[in-house]
Design a protein around this motif. Structure first.
Motif, short mmCIF file in Angstrom:
data_model
loop_
_atom_site.label_atom_id
_atom_site.label_comp_id
_atom_site.label_asym_id
_atom_site.label_seq_id
_atom_site.Cartn_x
_atom_site.Cartn_y
_atom_site.Cartn_z
N LEU A 124 3.13 19.56 9.60
CA LEU A 124 3.72 18.25 9.34
C LEU A 124 2.60 17.21 9.32
O LEU A 124 2.63 16.24 10.07
CB LEU A 124 4.74 17.91 10.42
N PHE A 125 1.59 17.49 8.52
CA PHE A 125 0.46 16.56 8.46
C PHE A 125 0.69 15.58 7.33
O PHE A 125 0.03 15.63 6.31
CB PHE A 125 -0.85 17.33 8.27
N ILE B 26 14.76 15.11 9.89
CA ILE B 26 14.48 14.47 11.18
C ILE B 26 13.71 13.16 11.01
O ILE B 26 14.09 12.12 11.52
CB ILE B 26 13.68 15.43 12.09
N TYR B 27 12.62 13.23 10.23
CA TYR B 27 11.75 12.06 10.14
C TYR B 27 11.86 11.33 8.80
O TYR B 27 11.21 10.31 8.61
CB TYR B 27 10.30 12.47 10.33
N GLY B 28 12.63 11.91 7.87
CA GLY B 28 12.61 11.37 6.51
C GLY B 28 13.27 10.01 6.36
O GLY B 28 14.06 9.58 7.21
N PRO C 44 11.18 4.84 10.77
CA PRO C 44 9.89 4.73 10.08
C PRO C 44 9.26 3.35 10.29
O PRO C 44 9.98 2.35 10.37
CB PRO C 44 10.24 4.93 8.61
N VAL C 45 7.94 3.32 10.38
CA VAL C 45 7.25 2.03 10.44
C VAL C 45 6.73 1.70 9.05
O VAL C 45 6.16 2.56 8.39
CB VAL C 45 6.11 2.04 11.46
N ASP D 197 2.12 7.92 13.58
CA ASP D 197 2.88 6.88 12.89
C ASP D 197 3.61 7.43 11.68
O ASP D 197 4.68 6.96 11.32
CB ASP D 197 1.94 5.75 12.45
N ALA D 198 2.98 8.45 11.05
CA ALA D 198 3.56 8.98 9.81
C ALA D 198 4.93 9.57 10.05
O ALA D 198 5.80 9.49 9.19
CB ALA D 198 2.62 10.03 9.20
#
Lengths: 276, 289, 332
Positions: free
Chosen positions: A239-240, B130-132, A47-48, A41-42
């Protein structure tokens, strides 16, 4: 200024202020939220925000890392230790400067302040070499020594500015009443200065807890406080984010709360009394 | 003023603090100065006199020029954002708004986040291409994502550091603002001064000292920005985000060149002293009052 | 016992001679007031006696014993400070008990003495309060209580009433005078207010720029001021000082006449003048009169005198009460 303001104006300002405040606070809020996510989920995209499965897994994992508590303990030992030692050296000095100023007192205060202006990087090399030779690299003792000296000028200044507000006549009255110097400090000065001493301690714990030059350069694993430990998450392969967030939340939460309580003192301490 | 006996006691009580600080300041600084004139690397234990070679080598290194520029951009950029933003925020919070206390707490919070945490959170969760969050916000308005730390490394660091220091500026300016004499403002209002003239003729002059203090103190700290660079870009790409302290660190602990790093350290002292000189004068003046 | 003797006592701060040299004798049981304008050295002198400042020269003796270099606590004196200097974190009881505790008295003795002091000072109901919860007058009494429990050889008061409002000042003045009657202990009292000095003192010491201008009982100072400074300082409203032709007539550089020693008439007198401001206090009337030959004079006359701005009147000084001063400003 106590005056009536039109409600519409008040609402407008309130909305603007809250929006900006929430934007500024967002990175912290986001860290806290992320700490309750699963790693999947992170990094979900998009993004959630709230509609995810809330979990304490990351906290559990961070706690279970054998060395996590060690770093918490290191941070606490280093920030409390250095603050308390500096306090013990500073109280007598601040007493002397506030109540028995001599011709040089002002010069000494200014000089103490000037030591804070010295860029840390200028003395990195000699300290690194000296610590290496003395076996102080990556030890709590070494960091406590460094941070004690870093904090000393601020503590002396803050205490001095608090002591200055205590009327000298009260100490003179104690002297007339037959108190010796020791009793004068224990029975009269210290109880009156408790609020000032407390806020000095608070600010300096915050500053030491967050210190990130000497801790990064002079500690690696054994003595590493939280700031160094968390820096180790910077390796690009990991990427934790949930675990990073959990560790970060734990590291900043106590200081955040302390900081909220010390807003006023903070201004005074960080501006060396130039703004009250 | 007091009696002789008290003054003697006072001196004795001041001694430990003074002596410790003296040792702390003089000895390492002298050592740095000494090393800066030596050929000394940790890889080669033979030390020899180098004259001004270290300074020459350090200053002519192309990384030095860019480090100086980066330092100036970093300090200047953060100052610009925090002072203007802080002034705006302080004025805003000083208005009679609902939940003032909470707004205040939210705004000052970033200051208490340890630099390594701040840098990592921004680097990963906000600036990750990418995820930011930023990538997501860009995608919402149809922009391609930006790899902040690779494409605009220095600007990204300025943003992170400014986020940390904005609360400081806000808090100090707010404190100064709240010490403004209400009667003075009312007198000005009676004299027919409008909101704008009151701001220009009363508020701004009143804040000028606090603004100066903010600029000087931030400068002292910003000249030493280190952790944010270490955990985000590591000075790169290349030397695109290397400032003076980071360059010295690179020389000392990565290249093991003690002499050259020391020369860099001495240069940093000179730069900091120029700022310190002005700051000390302001604080010194305050001490008289 | 509580006699204090100063012998050539001097105090120098850096370049400033605050007190050039003072000789003074204070008898046991006397109420002595040091009075003078601000900056005259009266507080410094008190602090020298207390031992809170070192003397730069000279000797201080208490009951014949040289205490010049004794610590303040060893001198057996008690002091009441201008700000009262109460310990804000202690209750009234603990404040009063503090000197006894410092002297290592037994708790039973402390309790008894505190209770006695509280009774004398009407503080019994306030013993458990902190100074912050007391009124100005009560704080003042706590400060006095803290002083009396020690049974000192002498009390030192440093402008103790200057922080109180006018009405309370009058009350406290009486209380301190009464306390002096009761205890019979030597008291040294510093003030810049000549009314306090006149009403309370057995002996007044008038100080100016670190020098003693005159020592004497209130009435001595009032009726026989030694010089112009004392003449101008003691008495309210101030003595009228006249220079020039009017003074020369009497063979003096300056003559002085107190406002209450001038007779007023609407028909004839020594000096003709017009009324400027007339202050009607009820009990008295103070008139500022612009005379043709003697300058502006203050006149004190009956409360029912119907004088008003612009009236023409004639003033006549009481010959026996004219003070004459020579070129050096000394009374002749």
């Amino acid at each position: 200024m106590a005056r009536s303001v039109s409600t519409s104006r008040r609402v407008t300002f309130t909305v603007i202020a809250w929006v900006i405040a929430l934007i500024l606070f967002f990175p912290i809020l986001w860290t806290i939220i992320t700490s309750f996510k699963s790693e999947g989920d992170a990094i979900a995209f998009p993004p959630v925000f709230l509609n995810f499965h809330w979990t304490l897994d990351s906290y559990r994992e961070v706690q279970e890392r054998s060395d996590y508590l060690l770093h918490v303990w290191n941070s606490a030992a280093i920030s409390f230790g250095s603050t308390l030692i500096a306090l013990l050296i500073s109280i007598p000095a601040a007493w002397a400067m506030a109540f028995n100023p001599g011709k040089r007192t002002k010069d000494i205060l200014m000089w103490m302040l000037s030591t804070k202006m010295m860029p840390a990087v200028a003395v990195l090399v000699p300290f690194y070499l000296a610590f290496k030779n003395l076996g102080l690299l990556d030890t709590k003792l070494g960091l406590i020594i460094i941070l004690t000296m870093m904090n000393l000028p601020i503590i002396v200044w803050m205490l001095y500015s608090y002591f200055k507000e205590i009327p000298g006549e009260i100490l003179e009255a104690a002297r007339m009443d037959g108190a010796t110097l020791g009793k004068e400090i224990v029975y009269v000065l210290a109880p009156m200065a408790v609020p000032g001493i407390a806020s000095t301690v608070l600010l300096n714990i915050i500053l030491s807890w967050n210190e990130a030059f000497w801790t990064l350069n002079l500690s690696a694993s054994q003595a590493a406080p939280l700031s160094t430990f968390i820096a180790s998450y910077s390796s690009p392969e990991g990427l934790f984010w949930a675990k990073l967030s959990a560790a970060s939340t734990l590291a900043i939460a106590p200081i955040l709360v302390m900081g909220w309580f010390s807003q006023k003192q903070l201004v005074r301490g960080l501006t060396f009394g130039a703004v009250k | 003023m007091a009696t002789m006996q008290m003054r003697t006691t006072a001196r004795a009580m001041m001694a430990p603090a003074v002596i410790l600080l003296l040792v702390w300041m003089v000895v390492p600084l002298a050592a740095t100065l000494y090393y800066s004139f030596q050929n000394y690397t940790l890889l080669n234990p033979v030390i020899s006199f180098a004259g001004l070679d270290n300074y020459y080598y350090f200053i002519t290194d192309p990384a030095f020029a860019s480090a100086v520029l980066n330092t100036i951009y970093l300090v200047g950029g953060v100052l610009l954002i925090t002072v203007i933003g802080g002034l705006f925020l302080a004025l805003l919070i000083d208005q009679p708004i609902f939940g003032q206390g909470i707004v205040r707490i939210l705004v000052i919070s970033p200051f208490f986040v340890m630099p390594t945490v701040a840098a990592l959170v921004w680097k990963n969760m906000l600036m990750n291409p990418i995820y930011g969050i930023f990538a997501w916000l860009f995608s919402l308005v149809g922009l391609p994502p930006v790899d902040f730390l690779a494409q605009i490394p220095l600007l990204s660091i300025i943003l992170i550091v400014a986020w940390q220091w904005l609360p400081f500026a806000t808090l100090i300016l707010l404190t100064a603002l709240q010490s403004l004499d209400g009667e003075q403002m009312e007198a000005a209002e009676m004299d027919g001064a409008g909101v704008v003239s009151r701001f220009i003729y009363l508020v701004l002059p009143h804040l000028s000292r606090a603004i100066t203090v903010v600029i000087l103190i931030e400068t002292i700290f910003l000249l030493g920005v280190f952790a944010e660079i270490l955990v985000t870009t590591n000075g790169g790409p290349g030397t695109a985000s290397t400032n003076l302290p980071f360059l010295v660190y690179t020389q000392a602990l990565l290249n093991f060149d003690v002499g050259s790093a020391s020369a860099g350290g001495i240069i940093a002292v000179v730069v900091a002293n120029i700022v310190a000189f002005f700051l000390m004068r302001i604080i010194g003046k305050n001490l008289e009052a | 016992m509580g006699s204090i003797r100063l012998n050539k006592v001097s105090k120098i701060f850096g370049e400033m001679k605050v007190i050039p040299s003072i000789d003074l004798e204070i008898e046991n049981g006397e109420f002595v007031v040091f009075v003078g304008p601000s900056g005259c050295g009266k507080s410094t002198l008190l602090r020298l006696i207390a031992g809170l400042e070192d003397t730069s020269g000279g000797r201080i003796e208490i009951d014949g014993k040289d205490v010049t270099s004794e610590a303040p606590a060893k001198r057996g004196l008690a002091m009441v400070f201008q700000s009262y200097a109460l310990y804000p974190h202690m209750t009234v009881r603990k404040n009063i008990a503090f000197p006894l505790k410092m002297a290592g008295e037994e708790q039973a003795v402390i309790d008894r003495k505190v209770a006695e002091a509280a009774k004398v000072l009407n503080l019994t109901d306030y013993l458990e309060r902190k100074p912050g919860q007391l009124s100005g007058g009560q704080r003042q009494r706590v400060a006095i209580g803290r002083a009396i429990v020690r049974q000192p050889t002498a009390f030192l008061f440093d402008e103790p009433l200057s922080n109180l409002d006018a009405a309370l000042r009058v009350t406290m003045r009486l209380e301190i005078s009464e306390l002096h009657q009761q205890l019979g202990t030597t008291m040294i009292y510093v003030t810049h207010d000549q009314v306090e000095a006149m009403t309370m003192a057995d002996k007044i010491v008038v100080l100016n720029r670190g020098n003693v201008e005159q020592v004497g009982s209130p009435l001595e100072l009032y009726s026989r001021p030694r010089n112009l400074f004392v003449a101008g300082f003691i008495g309210s409203p101030k003595m009228n000082l006249i220079e020039g032709a009017e003074a020369a007539k009497l063979g003096a550089k300056t003559i002085g006449i107190r406002p209450e020693h001038i007779a007023v008439s609407t028909t004839d007198g020594a000096w003709k003048g017009t009324v400027g401001v007339a202050e009607h206090l009820g009990s008295d009337t103070f008139c500022h009169v612009h005379t043709e030959t003697a300058g502006t004079l203050t006149l004190r006359t009956a409360g029912d005198a119907m004088l008003k701005h612009g009236d023409t009147i004639y003033l006549t000084p009481d010959d026996r009460r004219i003070h004459k001063f020579n070129n050096e400003g000394l009374a002749v």
